[in-house]
Design a protein around this motif. Structure first.
Motif, PDB file in Angstrom:
ATOM      1  N   LEU A   1       0.827  -1.200   0.000  1.00  0.00           N
ATOM      2  CA  LEU A   1       0.000   0.000   0.000  1.00  0.00           C
ATOM      3  C   LEU A   1       0.862   1.252   0.000  1.00  0.00           C
ATOM      4  CD1 LEU A   1      -2.717  -1.133   2.575  1.00  0.00           C
ATOM      5  CD2 LEU A   1      -3.024  -0.849   0.110  1.00  0.00           C
ATOM      6  N   SER A   2       1.972   1.214   0.717  1.00  0.00           N
ATOM      7  CA  SER A   2       2.846   2.386   0.780  1.00  0.00           C
ATOM      8  C   SER A   2       3.490   2.681  -0.571  1.00  0.00           C
ATOM      9  CB  SER A   2       3.929   2.183   1.842  1.00  0.00           C
ATOM     10  OG  SER A   2       4.780   1.103   1.502  1.00  0.00           O
ATOM     11  N   GLN A   3       3.512   1.657  -1.450  1.00  0.00           N
ATOM     12  CA  GLN A   3       4.039   1.850  -2.803  1.00  0.00           C
ATOM     13  C   GLN A   3       2.936   2.233  -3.800  1.00  0.00           C
ATOM     14  OE1 GLN A   3       6.225  -1.690  -3.935  1.00  0.00           O
ATOM     15  NE2 GLN A   3       7.253  -1.772  -1.942  1.00  0.00           N
ATOM     16  N   GLY A   4       1.699   2.372  -3.286  1.00  0.00           N
ATOM     17  CA  GLY A   4       0.593   2.772  -4.147  1.00  0.00           C
ATOM     18  C   GLY A   4      -0.056   1.632  -4.890  1.00  0.00           C
ATOM     19  N   ILE A   5       0.252   0.385  -4.506  1.00  0.00           N
ATOM     20  CA  ILE A   5      -0.340  -0.779  -5.177  1.00  0.00           C
ATOM     21  C   ILE A   5      -1.767  -0.968  -4.675  1.00  0.00           C
ATOM     22  CG2 ILE A   5      -0.191  -3.279  -5.482  1.00  0.00           C
ATOM     23  CD1 ILE A   5       2.849  -3.000  -5.202  1.00  0.00           C
ATOM     24  N   THR A   6      -2.718  -1.077  -5.593  1.00  0.00           N
ATOM     25  CA  THR A   6      -4.122  -1.220  -5.214  1.00  0.00           C
ATOM     26  C   THR A   6      -4.689  -2.598  -5.515  1.00  0.00           C
ATOM     27  OG1 THR A   6      -4.850  -0.366  -7.358  1.00  0.00           O
ATOM     28  CG2 THR A   6      -4.580   1.237  -5.570  1.00  0.00           C
ATOM     29  N   SER A   7      -4.053  -3.355  -6.422  1.00  0.00           N
ATOM     30  CA  SER A   7      -4.612  -4.642  -6.822  1.00  0.00           C
ATOM     31  C   SER A   7      -3.521  -5.705  -6.771  1.00  0.00           C
ATOM     32  CB  SER A   7      -5.183  -4.555  -8.244  1.00  0.00           C
ATOM     33  OG  SER A   7      -5.723  -5.800  -8.641  1.00  0.00           O
ATOM     34  N   ASP A   8      -3.598  -6.562  -5.758  1.00  0.00           N
ATOM     35  CA  ASP A   8      -2.608  -7.622  -5.607  1.00  0.00           C
ATOM     36  C   ASP A   8      -3.186  -8.658  -4.652  1.00  0.00           C
ATOM     37  OD1 ASP A   8      -0.161  -9.039  -4.400  1.00  0.00           O
ATOM     38  OD2 ASP A   8       0.702  -7.900  -6.060  1.00  0.00           O
ATOM     39  N   ALA A   9      -2.918  -9.929  -4.928  1.00  0.00           N
ATOM     40  CA  ALA A   9      -3.437 -10.992  -4.073  1.00  0.00           C
ATOM     41  C   ALA A   9      -2.928 -10.858  -2.649  1.00  0.00           C
ATOM     42  CB  ALA A   9      -3.046 -12.356  -4.636  1.00  0.00           C
ATOM     43  N   ALA A  10      -1.708 -10.359  -2.479  1.00  0.00           N
ATOM     44  CA  ALA A  10      -1.139 -10.216  -1.141  1.00  0.00           C
ATOM     45  C   ALA A  10      -1.889  -9.181  -0.315  1.00  0.00           C
ATOM     46  CB  ALA A  10       0.338  -9.842  -1.239  1.00  0.00           C
ATOM     47  N   LEU A  11      -2.583  -8.263  -0.976  1.00  0.00           N
ATOM     48  CA  LEU A  11      -3.341  -7.259  -0.230  1.00  0.00           C
ATOM     49  C   LEU A  11      -4.458  -7.893   0.589  1.00  0.00           C
ATOM     50  CD1 LEU A  11      -3.666  -4.262  -2.714  1.00  0.00           C
ATOM     51  CD2 LEU A  11      -2.392  -4.335  -0.571  1.00  0.00           C
ATOM     52  N   LYS A  12      -5.061  -8.944   0.054  1.00  0.00           N
ATOM     53  CA  LYS A  12      -6.146  -9.591   0.776  1.00  0.00           C
ATOM     54  C   LYS A  12      -5.663 -10.160   2.105  1.00  0.00           C
ATOM     55  CE  LYS A  12      -9.287 -10.661  -3.019  1.00  0.00           C
ATOM     56  NZ  LYS A  12     -10.167 -11.685  -3.627  1.00  0.00           N
ATOM     57  N   GLU A  13      -4.450 -10.695   2.104  1.00  0.00           N
ATOM     58  CA  GLU A  13      -3.883 -11.215   3.350  1.00  0.00           C
ATOM     59  C   GLU A  13      -3.640 -10.075   4.338  1.00  0.00           C
ATOM     60  OE1 GLU A  13       0.004 -13.733   4.953  1.00  0.00           O
ATOM     61  OE2 GLU A  13      -0.411 -13.582   2.803  1.00  0.00           O
ATOM     62  N   ALA A  14      -3.159  -8.953   3.821  1.00  0.00           N
ATOM     63  CA  ALA A  14      -2.948  -7.788   4.683  1.00  0.00           C
ATOM     64  C   ALA A  14      -4.272  -7.278   5.232  1.00  0.00           C
ATOM     65  CB  ALA A  14      -2.238  -6.682   3.896  1.00  0.00           C
ATOM     66  N   PHE A  15      -5.302  -7.227   4.373  1.00  0.00           N
ATOM     67  CA  PHE A  15      -6.620  -6.799   4.823  1.00  0.00           C
ATOM     68  C   PHE A  15      -7.130  -7.714   5.933  1.00  0.00           C
ATOM     69  CE2 PHE A  15      -7.871  -4.789   0.483  1.00  0.00           C
ATOM     70  CZ  PHE A  15      -6.905  -3.814   0.684  1.00  0.00           C
ATOM     71  N   HIS A  16      -6.929  -9.028   5.742  1.00  0.00           N
ATOM     72  CA  HIS A  16      -7.387  -9.998   6.731  1.00  0.00           C
ATOM     73  C   HIS A  16      -6.702  -9.750   8.069  1.00  0.00           C
ATOM     74  CE1 HIS A  16      -9.013 -13.776   8.211  1.00  0.00           C
ATOM     75  NE2 HIS A  16      -7.803 -14.115   8.619  1.00  0.00           N
ATOM     76  N   ASP A  17      -5.399  -9.489   8.044  1.00  0.00           N
ATOM     77  CA  ASP A  17      -4.659  -9.226   9.286  1.00  0.00           C
ATOM     78  C   ASP A  17      -5.157  -7.945   9.954  1.00  0.00           C
ATOM     79  OD1 ASP A  17      -3.179 -11.488   8.837  1.00  0.00           O
ATOM     80  OD2 ASP A  17      -1.475 -10.413   7.938  1.00  0.00           O
ATOM     81  N   PHE A  18      -5.387  -6.902   9.159  1.00  0.00           N
ATOM     82  CA  PHE A  18      -5.894  -5.647   9.715  1.00  0.00           C
ATOM     83  C   PHE A  18      -7.261  -5.856  10.371  1.00  0.00           C
ATOM     84  CE2 PHE A  18      -3.314  -3.063   6.449  1.00  0.00           C
ATOM     85  CZ  PHE A  18      -2.334  -2.783   7.386  1.00  0.00           C
ATOM     86  N   MET A  19      -8.117  -6.650   9.726  1.00  0.00           N
ATOM     87  CA  MET A  19      -9.475  -6.855  10.238  1.00  0.00           C
ATOM     88  C   MET A  19      -9.486  -7.741  11.479  1.00  0.00           C
ATOM     89  SD  MET A  19     -11.366  -7.119   6.509  1.00  0.00           S
ATOM     90  CE  MET A  19     -12.988  -7.551   7.106  1.00  0.00           C
ATOM     91  N   LEU A  20      -8.456  -8.577  11.647  1.00  0.00           N
ATOM     92  CA  LEU A  20      -8.331  -9.333  12.884  1.00  0.00           C
ATOM     93  C   LEU A  20      -8.013  -8.398  14.048  1.00  0.00           C
ATOM     94  CD1 LEU A  20      -6.365 -12.549  11.795  1.00  0.00           C
ATOM     95  CD2 LEU A  20      -8.781 -12.378  12.436  1.00  0.00           C
ATOM     96  N   LEU A  21      -7.205  -7.389  13.786  1.00  0.00           N
ATOM     97  CA  LEU A  21      -6.877  -6.407  14.815  1.00  0.00           C
ATOM     98  C   LEU A  21      -8.064  -5.497  15.119  1.00  0.00           C
ATOM     99  CD1 LEU A  21      -3.266  -5.406  13.645  1.00  0.00           C
ATOM    100  CD2 LEU A  21      -3.884  -6.892  15.556  1.00  0.00           C
ATOM    101  N   GLY A  22      -8.852  -5.223  14.098  1.00  0.00           N
ATOM    102  CA  GLY A  22     -10.039  -4.391  14.277  1.00  0.00           C
ATOM    103  C   GLY A  22     -11.226  -5.043  13.598  1.00  0.00           C
ATOM    104  N   PRO A  23     -11.922  -5.957  14.284  1.00  0.00           N
ATOM    105  CA  PRO A  23     -13.004  -6.731  13.643  1.00  0.00           C
ATOM    106  C   PRO A  23     -14.147  -5.881  13.089  1.00  0.00           C
ATOM    107  CG  PRO A  23     -12.385  -7.690  15.763  1.00  0.00           C
ATOM    108  CD  PRO A  23     -11.699  -6.361  15.685  1.00  0.00           C
ATOM    109  N   SER A  24     -14.276  -4.648  13.555  1.00  0.00           N
ATOM    110  CA  SER A  24     -15.369  -3.808  13.056  1.00  0.00           C
ATOM    111  C   SER A  24     -14.990  -3.050  11.786  1.00  0.00           C
ATOM    112  CB  SER A  24     -15.802  -2.806  14.134  1.00  0.00           C
ATOM    113  OG  SER A  24     -14.765  -1.883  14.415  1.00  0.00           O
TER     114      SER A  24
END
Length: 206
Positions: free
Chosen positions: A57-80
């Motif tokens: 994300l810091s490199q401006g990438i918006t579409s990548d399979a690895a982003l979904k894993e990052a999103f999942h980790d973020f949502m575990l930290l903040g389930p809402s």
């Protein structure tokens, strides 16, 4: 006299009931407004921090399979939280959810610009998982290493999990609320009954 008493009693009860319901509705709306304002104010820089700590994300990438894993980790930290990347036109690019969950594929850019300018919080924006409701959010522009604007990181604050828990808590508290309301009206009716009994004889004597 009985008919007059009944009419006065019913009229007074109806007027107070209407006033009470209007006040209750106003309090509910005011509570929701204040809650949204506080929540959004607390999370103003949430999307910016998420974009900063993730290498893609810091490199401006918006579409990548690895982003979904990052999103999942973020949502575990903040389930809402519900997290999306958008292209510069506001189209939803990446998210961590089943495809059928997404009801809207484009986010209102006017609300994003309003948020970036920090104007008039709370700001309700497009909820990609709903065709009707809008929700508070945090957003951050994504910039490539070449300095180009590649899109946005868009974070819904209070997603479906939050709504589910809120509905569960409301269903548990609703009987208590209605019990208190009924108790209030019983007490009010008794007080009104006593007042009218004292008021009518005075009127007829005069």
């Amino acid at each position: 006299m009985n008919r007059l008493f009944n009419r006065l009693f019913l009229s007074a009860t109806l007027v107070v009931l209407i006033l009470f319901m209007a006040l209750w509705q106003w309090l509910q709306l005011n509570h929701e407004f204040s809650r949204n304002q506080i929540q959004q104010s607390l999370h103003l820089e949430l999307a910016e921090h998420m974009a900063h700590i993730n290498p893609l994300l810091s490199q401006g990438i918006t579409s990548d399979a690895a982003l979904k894993e990052a999103f999942h980790d973020f949502m575990l930290l903040g389930p809402s939280f519900e997290i999306y990347t958008l292209d510069p036109e506001g189209r939803v690019v990446a998210y961590d959810a089943k495809e059928e969950k997404i009801k809207k594929n484009r986010v209102n850019l006017d609300k994003i610009e309003q948020f970036i300018a920090r104007r008039d919080l709370p700001i309700l924006g497009t909820d990609p998982r709903s065709t009707e409701t809008e929700k508070i959010f945090s957003v951050s522009p994504l910039i490539t290493e070449d300095g180009l604007h590649s899109g946005y990181l868009y974070v819904i604050i209070g997603g479906e999990d939050y709504d589910s828990w809120q509905a569960l808590i409301n269903s548990e508290n609703q009987p208590k609320l209605w019990g208190a309301t009924i108790g209030f009206w019983v007490i009010f009716a008794l007080i009104l009954f006593v007042l009218l009994l004292g008021f009518l004889p005075i009127q007829f004597k005069s």
